[in-house]
Design a protein around this motif. Structure first.
Motif, PDB file in Angstrom:
ATOM      1  N   ASN A   1       4.802   8.757  -7.889  1.00 25.18           N
ATOM      2  CA  ASN A   1       3.951   7.893  -7.196  1.00 25.18           C
ATOM      3  C   ASN A   1       4.046   7.784  -5.609  1.00 25.18           C
ATOM      4  O   ASN A   1       3.883   6.809  -5.044  1.00 25.18           O
ATOM      5  CB  ASN A   1       4.560   6.471  -7.691  1.00 25.18           C
ATOM      6  CG  ASN A   1       3.480   5.485  -7.736  1.00 25.18           C
ATOM      7  OD1 ASN A   1       2.544   5.770  -8.050  1.00 25.18           O
ATOM      8  ND2 ASN A   1       3.986   4.096  -7.232  1.00 25.18           N
ATOM      9  N   VAL A   2       4.296   8.925  -5.161  1.00 23.76           N
ATOM     10  CA  VAL A   2       4.483   9.063  -3.754  1.00 23.76           C
ATOM     11  C   VAL A   2       3.524  10.292  -3.056  1.00 23.76           C
ATOM     12  O   VAL A   2       3.702  11.351  -3.899  1.00 23.76           O
ATOM     13  CB  VAL A   2       5.866   9.660  -3.219  1.00 23.76           C
ATOM     14  CG1 VAL A   2       6.052   9.571  -1.747  1.00 23.76           C
ATOM     15  CG2 VAL A   2       6.847   8.304  -3.590  1.00 23.76           C
ATOM     16  N   CYS A   3       2.904  10.059  -2.212  1.00 22.03           N
ATOM     17  CA  CYS A   3       1.975  11.004  -1.503  1.00 22.03           C
ATOM     18  C   CYS A   3       2.597  11.726  -0.496  1.00 22.03           C
ATOM     19  O   CYS A   3       3.033  10.887   0.737  1.00 22.03           O
ATOM     20  CB  CYS A   3       0.772  10.274  -1.060  1.00 22.03           C
ATOM     21  SG  CYS A   3      -0.319   9.714  -2.535  1.00 22.03           S
ATOM     22  N   SER A   4       3.058  12.838  -0.631  1.00 25.05           N
ATOM     23  CA  SER A   4       3.829  13.547   0.485  1.00 25.05           C
ATOM     24  C   SER A   4       3.133  14.899   0.946  1.00 25.05           C
ATOM     25  O   SER A   4       1.905  15.338   0.222  1.00 25.05           O
ATOM     26  CB  SER A   4       5.034  14.274  -0.052  1.00 25.05           C
ATOM     27  OG  SER A   4       6.035  13.440  -0.696  1.00 25.05           O
ATOM     28  N   PRO A   5       3.042  14.834   2.363  1.00 28.59           N
ATOM     29  CA  PRO A   5       2.460  16.187   2.958  1.00 28.59           C
ATOM     30  C   PRO A   5       2.260  17.364   2.190  1.00 28.59           C
ATOM     31  O   PRO A   5       3.572  17.898   1.939  1.00 28.59           O
ATOM     32  CB  PRO A   5       3.098  16.130   4.423  1.00 28.59           C
ATOM     33  CG  PRO A   5       3.330  14.987   4.551  1.00 28.59           C
ATOM     34  CD  PRO A   5       3.787  14.594   3.233  1.00 28.59           C
ATOM     35  N   THR A   6       1.054  18.204   1.973  1.00 27.67           N
ATOM     36  CA  THR A   6       1.426  19.475   1.479  1.00 27.67           C
ATOM     37  C   THR A   6       1.764  20.349   2.171  1.00 27.67           C
ATOM     38  O   THR A   6       1.462  20.490   3.311  1.00 27.67           O
ATOM     39  CB  THR A   6       0.077  19.841   0.805  1.00 27.67           C
ATOM     40  OG1 THR A   6      -0.577  18.855  -0.053  1.00 27.67           O
ATOM     41  CG2 THR A   6      -0.039  21.169   0.301  1.00 27.67           C
TER      42      THR A   6
ATOM     43  N   PRO B   1       0.879  -1.209  -0.163  1.00 27.27           N
ATOM     44  CA  PRO B   1      -0.012   0.051   0.005  1.00 27.27           C
ATOM     45  C   PRO B   1       0.688   1.296   0.010  1.00 27.27           C
ATOM     46  O   PRO B   1       1.864   1.235   0.710  1.00 27.27           O
ATOM     47  CB  PRO B   1      -0.839  -0.057   1.379  1.00 27.27           C
ATOM     48  CG  PRO B   1      -0.795  -1.540   1.593  1.00 27.27           C
ATOM     49  CD  PRO B   1       0.706  -1.988   1.016  1.00 27.27           C
ATOM     50  N   ILE B   2       0.518   2.232  -0.870  1.00 27.21           N
ATOM     51  CA  ILE B   2       1.220   3.370  -0.670  1.00 27.21           C
ATOM     52  C   ILE B   2       0.614   4.555   0.035  1.00 27.21           C
ATOM     53  O   ILE B   2      -0.420   4.642   0.164  1.00 27.21           O
ATOM     54  CB  ILE B   2       1.079   4.096  -2.348  1.00 27.21           C
ATOM     55  CG1 ILE B   2       1.774   3.231  -3.302  1.00 27.21           C
ATOM     56  CG2 ILE B   2       1.879   5.706  -2.344  1.00 27.21           C
ATOM     57  CD1 ILE B   2       1.453   3.571  -4.834  1.00 27.21           C
ATOM     58  N   PRO B   3       1.642   4.724   1.002  1.00 31.59           N
ATOM     59  CA  PRO B   3       0.899   5.447   2.026  1.00 31.59           C
ATOM     60  C   PRO B   3       0.320   6.788   1.641  1.00 31.59           C
ATOM     61  O   PRO B   3       0.680   7.693   0.678  1.00 31.59           O
ATOM     62  CB  PRO B   3       2.236   6.162   2.950  1.00 31.59           C
ATOM     63  CG  PRO B   3       3.208   5.154   2.641  1.00 31.59           C
ATOM     64  CD  PRO B   3       2.812   4.464   1.368  1.00 31.59           C
ATOM     65  N   ASN B   4      -0.969   7.193   2.210  1.00 28.39           N
ATOM     66  CA  ASN B   4      -1.923   8.461   1.972  1.00 28.39           C
ATOM     67  C   ASN B   4      -2.127   8.536   0.605  1.00 28.39           C
ATOM     68  O   ASN B   4      -2.568   9.316   0.006  1.00 28.39           O
ATOM     69  CB  ASN B   4      -1.153   9.435   2.315  1.00 28.39           C
ATOM     70  CG  ASN B   4      -0.566   9.648   3.891  1.00 28.39           C
ATOM     71  OD1 ASN B   4      -1.580   9.646   4.680  1.00 28.39           O
ATOM     72  ND2 ASN B   4       0.640   9.656   3.920  1.00 28.39           N
ATOM     73  N   CYS B   5      -2.387   7.121  -0.203  1.00 31.34           N
ATOM     74  CA  CYS B   5      -2.754   6.998  -1.253  1.00 31.34           C
ATOM     75  C   CYS B   5      -4.385   6.670  -1.345  1.00 31.34           C
ATOM     76  O   CYS B   5      -4.486   5.527  -0.692  1.00 31.34           O
ATOM     77  CB  CYS B   5      -1.969   6.093  -2.343  1.00 31.34           C
ATOM     78  SG  CYS B   5      -2.591   5.789  -4.086  1.00 31.34           S
TER      79      CYS B   5
ATOM     80  N   GLU C   1      -3.944   8.733  -7.132  1.00 24.40           N
ATOM     81  CA  GLU C   1      -4.523  10.098  -6.211  1.00 24.40           C
ATOM     82  C   GLU C   1      -4.199   9.940  -4.864  1.00 24.40           C
ATOM     83  O   GLU C   1      -4.343   8.864  -4.296  1.00 24.40           O
ATOM     84  CB  GLU C   1      -6.232  10.001  -6.490  1.00 24.40           C
ATOM     85  CG  GLU C   1      -6.828  11.227  -5.846  1.00 24.40           C
ATOM     86  CD  GLU C   1      -8.442  11.335  -6.132  1.00 24.40           C
ATOM     87  OE1 GLU C   1      -9.256  12.271  -5.557  1.00 24.40           O
ATOM     88  OE2 GLU C   1      -8.753  10.394  -6.952  1.00 24.40           O
ATOM     89  N   CYS C   2      -4.021  11.078  -4.239  1.00 20.27           N
ATOM     90  CA  CYS C   2      -3.753  10.890  -2.816  1.00 20.27           C
ATOM     91  C   CYS C   2      -4.724  11.475  -1.903  1.00 20.27           C
ATOM     92  O   CYS C   2      -5.843  12.112  -2.451  1.00 20.27           O
ATOM     93  CB  CYS C   2      -2.331  11.767  -2.399  1.00 20.27           C
ATOM     94  SG  CYS C   2      -1.075  11.396  -3.356  1.00 20.27           S
TER      95      CYS C   2
END
Length: 584
Positions: A386-391, A362-366, A376-377
């Motif tokens: 392909n990585v969900c980083s905090p805005t 699982p991709i974190p925060n995806c 989509e995050c």
């Protein structure tokens, strides 16, 4: 007439009877010199004998020999004793000089012209000298040796004078003394008696004989040179020779063998190991084909991953394996990058191992993921590569995922947003409050009133260094989160050390600030200034060491680009140069 004669006879007898003890004594010239008793020698010199003289010559009354003339050389002048007898013949008793024989008859010896006694001794056979006897020597506490008494030499059996030539049995002549002959191998001897023997010897009568060594066939003294058959010489004892591999031995007989051996006659032989092709004693070195050696036992070699084996044949395999001929081979696991047998130890990139199955990680925060791809995050996160980083939250100093816990200097936190203060006030970092106009905010996030320029500059400079160091720690911590455990140890240690330095610096700077407010003299101000400078130098040194370790990790260990960019921004060229510049 007859009556007259009878009267005369009676008168004569009466005269003789009344005068027999009063004999007149005349000398050689016929002169009367007195009277004497018949048989008396009172007028003769001591030791001289007497003789009776008659008209017919001399008759010796002693052992002086034959008749002797008064005028002869051997018969000196005699004293004559005359008295009348019945036949009217005149008798004379004459005394002669003594001889050795006459003295010896009385048990005496002739000394000159007299006989003398030998007190406590006896006369010799010639009557001329005294000689000692056993009795006379014993009376003196001595012994007769030859003809003299000598002090006895103890235990001497042949003594001549004061010299011993032979000793009693059990004694030996040493010099002129008889000492007890040592009894061979006797440990306790009193005179000629032994009461105890040396070790290895036994008392037999009064002799110490070597004690027989049990089962010894050749014994010399107390030493055994050879033992009976079936026995071995051990030290000086004959012990039963151990029967090889015998577990129960009595004397030279074995009744039971060790495990792995069988009794045959009186010998223990190795029991054959089933299916063993190379056996040495009870040890098997190799088994027959199709068998494996396990704990000295040949068992059928297990067919790897076979669930149903009979002898050396497999008819079914374990789960995850398929039968191929007589071997079980592992069935390939989908998306597994490292498979050993039927077990997967690592999956392909983008997949995680779960119960020996590789499933898409699982991709974190995806919020929308297909296999290993995110399209989509979640809210508050931005998709990048392909990585969900905090805005990033604007003007936020400390952000954890999508939450801001502290704003930059000049801003205050309000509903997860950072806002500016109004009315000329300055926002206090990390708190929902503003500092008074004219105050400054130090690196610890505290409001600082104006202070003397030089000292305030040093304290603020130290705080600034502390703040910058905290940023270096934050950047290093982000890098640490993306490193494997075995590679993160040096950086983790450097972060911990620098954090402790900053924690120690904060209260010291606060104390310096209070001390500065109370300083009344230049010396007191200088002391505060020196304290602030030392704190600053200590923080800079710790920061430099952390930067060096961090830089080494970044240059040697590949990390994701989104991590490198903000880190390199924090590690400015000057700081990096100081961190890695070698000491002179």
């Amino acid at each position: 007439m007859k009556i007259k004669n009878r009267i005369i006879l009676i008168f004569s007898i009466f005269f003789v009877l009344t005068n027999i003890n009063a004999i007149p004594v005349y000398d050689i010239n016929g002169n009367n010199i007195g009277t004497a008793t018949v048989g008396s020698t009172q007028f003769c010199p001591s030791g001289k004998s007497y003789s009776i003289q008659t008209t017919n010559g001399f008759f010796n009354g002693s052992n002086n020999g034959g008749p002797c003339s008064p005028t002869s050389a051997t018969c000196p002048t005699a004293i004559q004793i005359s008295y009348p007898v019945w036949n009217s013949n005149q008798l004379k008793i004459s005394c002669y000089p003594p001889t050795a024989s006459s003295c010896l008859a009385d048990g005496k010896i002739l000394v000159g012209t007299t006989c003398q006694a030998c007190p406590g001794a006896q006369a010799t056979s010639d009557g001329l000298k005294c000689q000692e006897t056993d009795a006379s020597c014993a009376a003196q506490g001595k012994i007769l040796s030859g003809s003299t008494c000598q002090t006895p030499i103890p235990n001497c059996s042949s003594q001549n004078g004061a010299t011993c030539s032979a000793c009693n049995t059990g004694y030996s002549l040493s010099g002129n003394a008889c000492t007890a002959t040592p009894i061979s191998n006797c440990s306790s001897q009193s005179e000629t008696t032994c009461s105890a023997c040396n070790t290895g010897y036994t008392l037999n009568g009064n002799a110490c004989n070597a004690t027989p060594i049990l089962n010894c066939s050749n014994q010399n003294g107390t030493t055994c040179a050879a033992c009976n058959t079936g026995y071995s010489l051990n030290g000086n004892a004959c012990t039963a020779t151990p029967i090889q591999n015998c577990s129960s031995q009595n004397g030279t007989t074995c009744s039971a063998c060790n495990t792995g051996y069988s009794l045959s006659g009186n010998v223990c032989t190795a029991t054959p190991i089933l299916n063993c092709s190379n056996q040495n004693g009870t040890t098997c070195a190799a088994c027959n084909t199709g068998y494996s050696l396990s704990g000295n036992v040949c068992t059928a070699t297990p067919i790897s991953n076979c669930s149903n084996q009979n002898g050396t044949t497999c008819s079914a395999c374990n789960s995850g394996y398929s039968l191929n001929g007589n071997a079980c081979t592992a069935i390939p696991i989908s998306n597994c990058s490292s498979q050993i047998g039927a077990t997967c130890s690592a999956c392909n990139t983008g997949y995680s191992l779960s119960g020996n199955v590789c499933t898409a990680t699982p991709i974190p925060n995806c919020s929308s993921q297909n296999e290993t791809t995110c399209s989509e995050c979640n809210t508050g996160y931005t998709l990048s590569g392909n990585v969900c980083s905090p805005t990033p939250i604007l003007n936020c100093f400390t952000q954890n995922k999508t939450t801001c816990s502290a704003c930059d200097a000049g801003y205050i936190l309000n509903d997860n947003s950072c806002e500016e203060c109004t009315n000329g006030q300055i926002a206090l970092k990390g708190a929902n409050q503003c500092c008074a106009a004219g105050d400054t905010i130090d690196s610890l996030g505290e409001c600082v009133a104006p202070t003397p320029p030089v000292v305030a500059s040093n304290i603020e400079s130290a705080k600034t260094v502390t703040t910058n160091t905290q940023k270096v720690i934050t950047a290093a911590t982000k890098t640490l989160a993306n490193l494997p455990a075995e590679q993160a140890a040096p950086l983790k240690q450097a972060i911990s050390t620098t954090t402790q330095v900053i924690k120690a610096a904060a209260p010291k700077l606060a104390e310096a600030k209070i001390a500065l407010s109370k300083a009344k003299t230049p010396a007191a101000v200088k002391k505060v200034n020196n304290t602030a400078s030392k704190i600053k130098a200590n923080v800079i040194a710790s920061k430099a060491k952390l930067a060096a370790v961090h830089l080494k990790v970044l240059t040697l260990i590949p990390v994701k680009k989104p991590i490198v960019k903000p880190v390199m921004k924090v590690l400015k060229p000057v700081a990096i140069t100081k961190a890695i510049k070698p000491k002179k």
